[in-house]
Design an enzyme around this catalytic site. Structure first.
Site: not given
Ligand code: C5P
Length: 231
Positions: A34, A61-64, A66-67, A116, A179, A188, A209
């Protein structure tokens, strides 16, 4: 032991040099990575391309958000890279635009339900309707599926509830917040072990991590792969 596609390693490092070093150390123990916004200005797209050429799978993982017209164009551009997963926020207009932008490419569109890191006070500050977070997450997942999302991102605690939705049939559930037993939690809060997350209905788990910060990342990855083999 061969790599297990169910494990996705989050490369939360600032640039492609650091990312490439981790990928080299992990070698054939990891097949899916990722890459997120933290590496956007550090060569994230270049590393994504390189990983694809090396036969790895890539989750961007861009988490877009917008319109619709802008999301559609952004996703159309990203889909040209033929990456495997791309995230957008789970609002139905965003999901519909992303699916239109993806067109015939194989990139799977995954919807973020509620981050989260947010608690009820944060949702109040965002003027998001009352109700407990878990209920809202499941409702947002349902709406994202109806809008055409190929899957959702969810915490392990929500995976079983989402998997139980009729609308979730054939859809992907990808869970961060995983984990291995004994690993440091970091920031987390709502975590589960790799095996538990899969048993609760996740198709893929994202771990950062505990693998890339380990003294021996390859050993840490292989331990997760061995745990997944027991499910
Ligand atoms: O290092 P760690 O295993 O906590 O990394 C988890 C990864 O999953 C990070 O890239 C983090 O940004 C991402 N993530 C998350 N929780 C979400 C969505 C994404 O931890 N709800």
């Amino acid at each position: 032991m061969p790599a297990d596609d169910r494990l996705i390693v989050a490369l939360d490092v600032p640039n492609l040099l650091d990312g490439g070093n981790i990928v080299d150390q992990l070698g054939d123990s990891v097949s899916f990575y990722k890459i997120g916004l933290g590496m956007l200005t550090g060569g994230g797209f270049a590393l994504a391309n390189e990983l694809k050429q090396r036969g790895k799978r890539v989750f961007l993982d861009m988490k877009l958000f917008d319109i619709g017209a802008t999301v559609e164009k952004a996703v159309a551009g990203i889909a040209e890279y033929d990456l495997d997963f791309l995230t957008v926020h789970g609002d139905p207009h965003v999901v519909r635009a992303a699916i239109a932008g993806r067109g015939d490419h194989a990139t799977r569109i995954l919807a973020v339900t509620i981050l989260t890191s947010l608690d009820r006070d944060d949702l109040d500050a965002c003027l998001i309707q009352s109700g407990d977070i878990q209920t809202l997450v499941v409702e947002r997942a349902r709406n994202a599926f109806i809008a055409g999302a190929d899957g959702v991102i969810a915490s392990p605690q929500e995976a079983a509830l989402i998997r139980a939705l009729p609308e979730a049939a054939g859809k992907l559930i990808v869970t961060p917040g995983v984990r291995p037993a004994g690993a440091a939690l970091g920031d987390q809060k709502r975590v589960a072990t790799p095996a538990q997350a899969i048993k609760d209905g996740a198709d893929h788990i994202v771990i950062g991590r505990p693998i890339w910060q380990a003294t021996d990342p390859r050993k840490a990855a292989l331990a997760v792969v061995a745990e997944l083999a027991t499910v």
